[in-house]
Design a protein around this motif. Structure first.
Motif, PDB file in Angstrom:
ATOM      1  N   HIS A 174     -39.933  30.518 -39.425  1.00  0.00           N
ATOM      2  CA  HIS A 174     -38.804  29.587 -39.377  1.00  0.00           C
ATOM      3  C   HIS A 174     -38.001  29.815 -38.100  1.00  0.00           C
ATOM      4  O   HIS A 174     -38.200  30.811 -37.397  1.00  0.00           O
ATOM      5  N   ALA A 175     -37.089  28.879 -37.841  1.00  0.00           N
ATOM      6  CA  ALA A 175     -36.210  29.000 -36.677  1.00  0.00           C
ATOM      7  C   ALA A 175     -34.781  28.663 -37.075  1.00  0.00           C
ATOM      8  O   ALA A 175     -34.537  27.670 -37.768  1.00  0.00           O
ATOM      9  N   VAL A 176     -33.857  29.501 -36.657  1.00  0.00           N
ATOM     10  CA  VAL A 176     -32.430  29.210 -36.755  1.00  0.00           C
ATOM     11  C   VAL A 176     -31.977  28.782 -35.357  1.00  0.00           C
ATOM     12  O   VAL A 176     -32.193  29.497 -34.381  1.00  0.00           O
ATOM     13  N   HIS A 177     -31.399  27.604 -35.274  1.00  0.00           N
ATOM     14  CA  HIS A 177     -30.922  27.080 -33.997  1.00  0.00           C
ATOM     15  C   HIS A 177     -29.394  27.128 -33.968  1.00  0.00           C
ATOM     16  O   HIS A 177     -28.742  26.678 -34.913  1.00  0.00           O
ATOM     17  N   PHE A 178     -28.846  27.635 -32.890  1.00  0.00           N
ATOM     18  CA  PHE A 178     -27.406  27.561 -32.660  1.00  0.00           C
ATOM     19  C   PHE A 178     -27.150  26.722 -31.414  1.00  0.00           C
ATOM     20  O   PHE A 178     -27.745  26.959 -30.358  1.00  0.00           O
ATOM     21  N   PHE A 179     -26.256  25.768 -31.540  1.00  0.00           N
ATOM     22  CA  PHE A 179     -25.829  24.931 -30.424  1.00  0.00           C
ATOM     23  C   PHE A 179     -24.400  25.350 -30.088  1.00  0.00           C
ATOM     24  O   PHE A 179     -23.473  25.153 -30.892  1.00  0.00           O
ATOM     25  N   LEU A 180     -24.238  25.923 -28.908  1.00  0.00           N
ATOM     26  CA  LEU A 180     -23.011  26.620 -28.558  1.00  0.00           C
ATOM     27  C   LEU A 180     -22.538  26.228 -27.161  1.00  0.00           C
ATOM     28  O   LEU A 180     -23.280  25.629 -26.385  1.00  0.00           O
ATOM     29  N   ASP A 192     -30.594  19.669 -21.025  1.00  0.00           N
ATOM     30  CA  ASP A 192     -31.524  19.528 -22.139  1.00  0.00           C
ATOM     31  C   ASP A 192     -30.799  19.493 -23.480  1.00  0.00           C
ATOM     32  O   ASP A 192     -31.330  18.978 -24.469  1.00  0.00           O
ATOM     33  N   PHE A 193     -29.594  20.033 -23.540  1.00  0.00           N
ATOM     34  CA  PHE A 193     -28.810  20.059 -24.774  1.00  0.00           C
ATOM     35  C   PHE A 193     -28.714  18.667 -25.387  1.00  0.00           C
ATOM     36  O   PHE A 193     -28.823  18.496 -26.609  1.00  0.00           O
ATOM     37  N   GLU A 194     -28.532  17.655 -24.540  1.00  0.00           N
ATOM     38  CA  GLU A 194     -28.332  16.293 -25.037  1.00  0.00           C
ATOM     39  C   GLU A 194     -29.581  15.744 -25.726  1.00  0.00           C
ATOM     40  O   GLU A 194     -29.481  14.830 -26.549  1.00  0.00           O
ATOM     41  N   SER A 195     -30.741  16.292 -25.408  1.00  0.00           N
ATOM     42  CA  SER A 195     -31.979  15.756 -25.970  1.00  0.00           C
ATOM     43  C   SER A 195     -32.088  16.000 -27.473  1.00  0.00           C
ATOM     44  O   SER A 195     -32.916  15.369 -28.147  1.00  0.00           O
ATOM     45  N   TYR A 196     -31.255  16.881 -28.008  1.00  0.00           N
ATOM     46  CA  TYR A 196     -31.314  17.184 -29.439  1.00  0.00           C
ATOM     47  C   TYR A 196     -30.426  16.248 -30.272  1.00  0.00           C
ATOM     48  O   TYR A 196     -30.408  16.342 -31.495  1.00  0.00           O
ATOM     49  N   GLY A 197     -29.680  15.385 -29.612  1.00  0.00           N
ATOM     50  CA  GLY A 197     -28.826  14.464 -30.336  1.00  0.00           C
ATOM     51  C   GLY A 197     -27.636  15.119 -30.996  1.00  0.00           C
ATOM     52  O   GLY A 197     -27.027  14.560 -31.910  1.00  0.00           O
ATOM     53  N   VAL A 198     -27.295  16.319 -30.527  1.00  0.00           N
ATOM     54  CA  VAL A 198     -26.179  17.070 -31.098  1.00  0.00           C
ATOM     55  C   VAL A 198     -24.895  16.697 -30.362  1.00  0.00           C
ATOM     56  O   VAL A 198     -24.872  16.624 -29.136  1.00  0.00           O
ATOM     57  N   ILE A 199     -23.851  16.461 -31.116  1.00  0.00           N
ATOM     58  CA  ILE A 199     -22.557  16.146 -30.519  1.00  0.00           C
ATOM     59  C   ILE A 199     -21.587  17.276 -30.844  1.00  0.00           C
ATOM     60  O   ILE A 199     -21.294  17.547 -31.997  1.00  0.00           O
ATOM     61  N   GLY A 200     -21.106  17.937 -29.810  1.00  0.00           N
ATOM     62  CA  GLY A 200     -20.137  18.998 -29.996  1.00  0.00           C
ATOM     63  C   GLY A 200     -20.770  20.334 -30.314  1.00  0.00           C
ATOM     64  O   GLY A 200     -21.978  20.442 -30.528  1.00  0.00           O
ATOM     65  N   THR A 201     -19.936  21.336 -30.334  1.00  0.00           N
ATOM     66  CA  THR A 201     -20.334  22.701 -30.656  1.00  0.00           C
ATOM     67  C   THR A 201     -19.220  23.331 -31.482  1.00  0.00           C
ATOM     68  O   THR A 201     -18.063  22.909 -31.378  1.00  0.00           O
ATOM     69  N   PRO A 202     -19.535  24.314 -32.301  1.00  0.00           N
ATOM     70  CA  PRO A 202     -20.851  24.869 -32.618  1.00  0.00           C
ATOM     71  C   PRO A 202     -21.524  24.115 -33.759  1.00  0.00           C
ATOM     72  O   PRO A 202     -20.861  23.581 -34.643  1.00  0.00           O
ATOM     73  N   ILE A 203     -22.831  24.111 -33.723  1.00  0.00           N
ATOM     74  CA  ILE A 203     -23.652  23.499 -34.769  1.00  0.00           C
ATOM     75  C   ILE A 203     -24.838  24.425 -34.992  1.00  0.00           C
ATOM     76  O   ILE A 203     -25.287  25.107 -34.069  1.00  0.00           O
ATOM     77  N   ALA A 204     -25.336  24.476 -36.221  1.00  0.00           N
ATOM     78  CA  ALA A 204     -26.512  25.295 -36.536  1.00  0.00           C
ATOM     79  C   ALA A 204     -27.514  24.478 -37.334  1.00  0.00           C
ATOM     80  O   ALA A 204     -27.136  23.623 -38.138  1.00  0.00           O
TER      81      ALA A 204
END
Length: 200
Positions: free
Chosen positions: A29-35, A159-171
């Motif tokens: 598995h993978a735990v992803h942190f967007f920071l 590359d952060f934007e390619s994940y469709g994540v808005i803002g930080t932090p997200i996991a």
């Protein structure tokens, strides 16, 4: 293909090595942190969770992948998110433990308010490294002073934007969102509550 002459640090994966990782890439598995390194919320979440998620990665339960944004450099001004990430890349060259310890040290030393962009200064980044056993060396100091990984940091942040994540932090756990705050804009979740959400 990597941009010509772009140096990429160790302990990276993904397109252009844009993701720093802790653990083994072949983990189930993978735990992803967007920071973001200038973001107070990211600092609070890592202060609460980093040690515990490292233990799970050390046990082979998952690999931890770190994705970094640089929005504060655009919205508040400065270059601290880019330069601190470049320094984190230099720490990754010294090994996973050095990288993870330095990540914690950077968040502990995070300037506040965010507009006080001390992370743009090499001296601040080097002083934070003093608390990480064995990290300071002529090679590490040179990479921080010269911004060896600044181009890589820019690619990683893009590359952060390619994940469709808005803002930080997200996991994420694999592809599933995981709570990092008890309530929106509230305290970070406890390690026990966070780990309880990691299941097959």
């Amino acid at each position: 293909m990597n941009p010509a002459n772009m140096e990429i640090p160790a302990q990276t994966t993904g397109v252009d090595g844009s993701v720093l990782y802790y653990g083994k890439l072949d983990s189930p598995h993978a735990v992803h942190f967007f920071l973001e390194l200038r973001d107070r919320g990211s600092a609070h979440v890592m202060e609460s969770l980093l040690d515990s998620v490292r233990e799970g990665a050390d046990a082979g339960k998952y690999v931890v992948k770190f994705h970094f944004n640089g929005a504060f450099d655009d919205t508040v001004g400065g270059s601290g998110s880019h330069r601190a990430l470049s320094a984190l890349g230099a720490a990754a060259d010294a090994g996973q433990n050095a990288f993870a310890d330095y990540l914690a040290a950077l968040f502990k030393a995070q300037p506040f308010p965010p507009g006080y962009d001390r992370f743009a200064e090499a001296d601040t980044l080097l002083t934070a490294a003093d608390s990480v056993a064995g990290l300071r060396s002529a090679d590490f100091d040179r990479k921080v002073n010269e911004g060896t990984y600044l181009q890589w940091a820019g690619k990683a942040i893009a590359d952060f934007e390619s994940y469709g994540v808005i803002g930080t932090p997200i996991a994420w756990y694999d592809d599933n969102d995981i709570h990092v705050f008890t309530v929106p804009d509230g305290p970070a979740v406890s390690p026990q509550d966070f780990l309880a959400e990691l299941h097959d």
